[in-house]
Design a protein around this motif. Structure first.
Motif, PDB file in Angstrom:
ATOM      1  N   GLY A   1       1.426 -35.802  84.882  1.00 21.18           N
ATOM      2  CA  GLY A   1       0.733 -35.443  83.712  1.00 21.18           C
ATOM      3  C   GLY A   1       1.582 -34.071  83.435  1.00 21.18           C
ATOM      4  O   GLY A   1       2.540 -33.788  83.853  1.00 21.18           O
ATOM      5  N   GLY A   2       1.173 -33.398  82.348  1.00 18.08           N
ATOM      6  CA  GLY A   2       1.809 -31.846  82.059  1.00 18.08           C
ATOM      7  C   GLY A   2       1.668 -31.562  80.483  1.00 18.08           C
ATOM      8  O   GLY A   2       0.733 -32.143  79.711  1.00 18.08           O
ATOM      9  N   PRO A   3       2.234 -30.706  80.183  1.00 22.31           N
ATOM     10  CA  PRO A   3       1.868 -30.112  78.720  1.00 22.31           C
ATOM     11  C   PRO A   3       2.506 -31.206  77.482  1.00 22.31           C
ATOM     12  O   PRO A   3       3.107 -32.390  77.827  1.00 22.31           O
ATOM     13  CB  PRO A   3       2.795 -28.953  78.645  1.00 22.31           C
ATOM     14  N   ARG A   4       1.967 -31.061  76.274  1.00 22.19           N
ATOM     15  CA  ARG A   4       2.547 -31.849  75.274  1.00 22.19           C
ATOM     16  C   ARG A   4       2.040 -33.353  75.578  1.00 22.19           C
ATOM     17  O   ARG A   4       2.557 -34.215  74.729  1.00 22.19           O
ATOM     18  CB  ARG A   4       3.812 -31.597  75.121  1.00 22.19           C
ATOM     19  N   ARG A   5       0.902 -33.556  76.363  1.00 24.37           N
ATOM     20  CA  ARG A   5       0.593 -35.220  76.429  1.00 24.37           C
ATOM     21  C   ARG A   5      -0.194 -35.678  75.448  1.00 24.37           C
ATOM     22  O   ARG A   5      -1.169 -35.065  74.867  1.00 24.37           O
ATOM     23  CB  ARG A   5       0.041 -35.312  77.908  1.00 24.37           C
ATOM     24  N   THR A   6       0.120 -36.902  74.843  1.00 26.29           N
ATOM     25  CA  THR A   6      -0.816 -37.489  73.892  1.00 26.29           C
ATOM     26  C   THR A   6      -1.646 -38.408  74.743  1.00 26.29           C
ATOM     27  O   THR A   6      -1.278 -39.188  75.460  1.00 26.29           O
ATOM     28  CB  THR A   6      -0.068 -38.128  72.831  1.00 26.29           C
ATOM     29  N   THR A   7      -3.101 -38.472  74.170  1.00 30.87           N
ATOM     30  CA  THR A   7      -4.063 -39.415  75.051  1.00 30.87           C
ATOM     31  C   THR A   7      -3.575 -40.909  74.534  1.00 30.87           C
ATOM     32  O   THR A   7      -3.031 -41.333  73.331  1.00 30.87           O
ATOM     33  CB  THR A   7      -5.238 -39.189  74.787  1.00 30.87           C
ATOM     34  N   PHE A   8      -4.117 -41.770  75.152  1.00 32.84           N
ATOM     35  CA  PHE A   8      -4.078 -43.341  74.504  1.00 32.84           C
ATOM     36  C   PHE A   8      -4.646 -43.632  73.391  1.00 32.84           C
ATOM     37  O   PHE A   8      -4.142 -44.016  72.341  1.00 32.84           O
ATOM     38  CB  PHE A   8      -4.469 -44.136  75.982  1.00 32.84           C
ATOM     39  N   ALA A   9      -6.042 -42.963  73.270  1.00 32.45           N
ATOM     40  CA  ALA A   9      -6.724 -43.000  72.003  1.00 32.45           C
ATOM     41  C   ALA A   9      -6.082 -42.489  70.787  1.00 32.45           C
ATOM     42  O   ALA A   9      -5.966 -43.158  69.748  1.00 32.45           O
ATOM     43  CB  ALA A   9      -8.149 -42.447  72.382  1.00 32.45           C
ATOM     44  N   ALA A  10      -5.330 -41.388  71.075  1.00 35.08           N
ATOM     45  CA  ALA A  10      -4.694 -40.615  69.969  1.00 35.08           C
ATOM     46  C   ALA A  10      -3.696 -41.399  69.574  1.00 35.08           C
ATOM     47  O   ALA A  10      -3.315 -41.754  68.263  1.00 35.08           O
ATOM     48  CB  ALA A  10      -4.408 -39.118  70.335  1.00 35.08           C
ATOM     49  N   LEU A  11      -2.782 -42.073  70.460  1.00 40.63           N
ATOM     50  CA  LEU A  11      -1.560 -42.662  69.952  1.00 40.63           C
ATOM     51  C   LEU A  11      -2.130 -43.949  69.426  1.00 40.63           C
ATOM     52  O   LEU A  11      -1.624 -44.562  68.415  1.00 40.63           O
ATOM     53  CB  LEU A  11      -0.624 -42.943  71.195  1.00 40.63           C
ATOM     54  N   ARG A  12      -3.150 -44.652  70.047  1.00 41.85           N
ATOM     55  CA  ARG A  12      -3.524 -46.011  69.469  1.00 41.85           C
ATOM     56  C   ARG A  12      -3.884 -45.730  68.110  1.00 41.85           C
ATOM     57  O   ARG A  12      -3.543 -46.650  67.170  1.00 41.85           O
ATOM     58  CB  ARG A  12      -4.791 -46.515  70.165  1.00 41.85           C
ATOM     59  N   ALA A  13      -4.644 -44.731  67.773  1.00 47.87           N
ATOM     60  CA  ALA A  13      -4.988 -44.584  66.256  1.00 47.87           C
ATOM     61  C   ALA A  13      -3.710 -44.141  65.380  1.00 47.87           C
ATOM     62  O   ALA A  13      -3.632 -44.572  64.314  1.00 47.87           O
ATOM     63  CB  ALA A  13      -5.848 -43.237  66.101  1.00 47.87           C
ATOM     64  N   GLN A  14      -2.884 -43.507  65.997  1.00 50.84           N
ATOM     65  CA  GLN A  14      -1.740 -43.190  65.310  1.00 50.84           C
ATOM     66  C   GLN A  14      -0.819 -44.277  64.883  1.00 50.84           C
ATOM     67  O   GLN A  14      -0.376 -44.665  63.729  1.00 50.84           O
ATOM     68  CB  GLN A  14      -0.790 -42.407  66.063  1.00 50.84           C
ATOM     69  N   ILE A  15      -0.643 -45.431  65.826  1.00 51.75           N
ATOM     70  CA  ILE A  15      -0.034 -46.626  65.663  1.00 51.75           C
ATOM     71  C   ILE A  15      -0.484 -47.568  64.612  1.00 51.75           C
ATOM     72  O   ILE A  15       0.013 -48.125  63.722  1.00 51.75           O
ATOM     73  CB  ILE A  15       0.097 -47.551  67.087  1.00 51.75           C
ATOM     74  N   GLU A  16      -2.282 -47.407  64.732  1.00 55.04           N
ATOM     75  CA  GLU A  16      -2.773 -48.407  63.670  1.00 55.04           C
ATOM     76  C   GLU A  16      -2.618 -47.815  62.251  1.00 55.04           C
ATOM     77  O   GLU A  16      -2.846 -48.507  61.306  1.00 55.04           O
ATOM     78  CB  GLU A  16      -4.271 -48.229  64.089  1.00 55.04           C
ATOM     79  N   GLN A  17      -2.451 -46.555  61.986  1.00 56.52           N
ATOM     80  CA  GLN A  17      -2.345 -46.066  60.916  1.00 56.52           C
ATOM     81  C   GLN A  17      -0.751 -45.914  60.295  1.00 56.52           C
ATOM     82  O   GLN A  17      -0.469 -45.612  59.152  1.00 56.52           O
ATOM     83  CB  GLN A  17      -2.793 -44.690  60.654  1.00 56.52           C
TER      84      GLN A  17
END
Ligand code: SAM
Length: 190
Positions: free
Chosen positions: A118-134
């Motif tokens: 883990g660490g700073p600047r991490r993107t969650t799975f849910a956020a990346l999933r939404a980004q990919i879908e859009q």
């Protein structure tokens, strides 16, 4: 079921990765990595799975593995494996992979790096999933070997994905297991 949103690509890097002392090394190709991750890639609609290794001579070895399954004896007795391995492409490094995807899609992919830490600047799975879908631009999920990706790679990331974590403090997944879990969180049926 058609995959929603942007095209997904995977790359498995064998350099520059870390050894247990944090030194930058080049790891060897693992037959099982190629097979298992190709099967996960096919399952989750990944457009291409790049196996990146700087040593050209090892490309010949990887090509031999793939040839066995694509045209050799393997292609007859296990056609499903052939279908998965048809996604595998050989490159020397991350730059070669980015160029290949840009050539194939006309767009430079967003680089998503993965790590058990883990660490700073991490993107969650849910956020990346939404980004990919859009999104429209392809997304390249970067997987490491050895003890993980070097900072030289993570510093180039557009996205640093949060680690896959269980309920314990033990976190030593193989890259094969991590790849399957990551793909399911990003693309799995809900
Ligand atoms: N300690 C290393 C790290 O933090 O990445 C684990 C290296 S693991 C053997 C090789 C690769 O598998 C990593 O570079 C990463 O791509 C993936 N990986 C392993 N465990 C992971 C986890 N818990 N979450 C996300 N990716 C993981």
């Amino acid at each position: 079921m058609a995959e929603a949103g942007a095209d997904l690509y995977l790359v498995l890097l064998h350099h520059p990765v870390l050894d247990k002392n944090g030194q930058i090394v080049t790891t060897s190709l693992t037959n099982m990595d190629i097979h298992d991750i190709a099967r996960s890639a096919r399952t989750y609609g990944v457009r291409g799975f790049y196996v990146a290794h700087p040593v050209k001579a090892l490309h010949a070895l990887a090509a031999k593995i793939m040839e066995h399954w694509e045209t050799g004896y393997g292609s007859t007795y296990n056609a499903t494996r052939k279908e998965a391995l048809s996604l595998v492409r050989l490159e020397r490094d991350l730059d070669g992979t980015l160029l290949a995807i840009e050539h194939a899609t006309g767009m430079r992919p967003r680089v998503v790096v993965t790590s058990a830490r883990g660490g700073p600047r991490r993107t969650t799975f849910a956020a990346l999933r939404a980004q990919i879908e859009q999104a429209t631009e392809p997304h390249l999920i970067v997987l490491g070997t050895g003890w993980g990706l070097s900072s030289e790679v993570t510093e180039r990331a557009d996205v640093i994905l949060e680690p896959v974590c269980g309920p314990t403090d033990y976190n030593h997944l193989s890259v094969r297991s991590a790849a399957a879990i990551i793909l399911d969180r990003l693309r799995g049926a809900r």
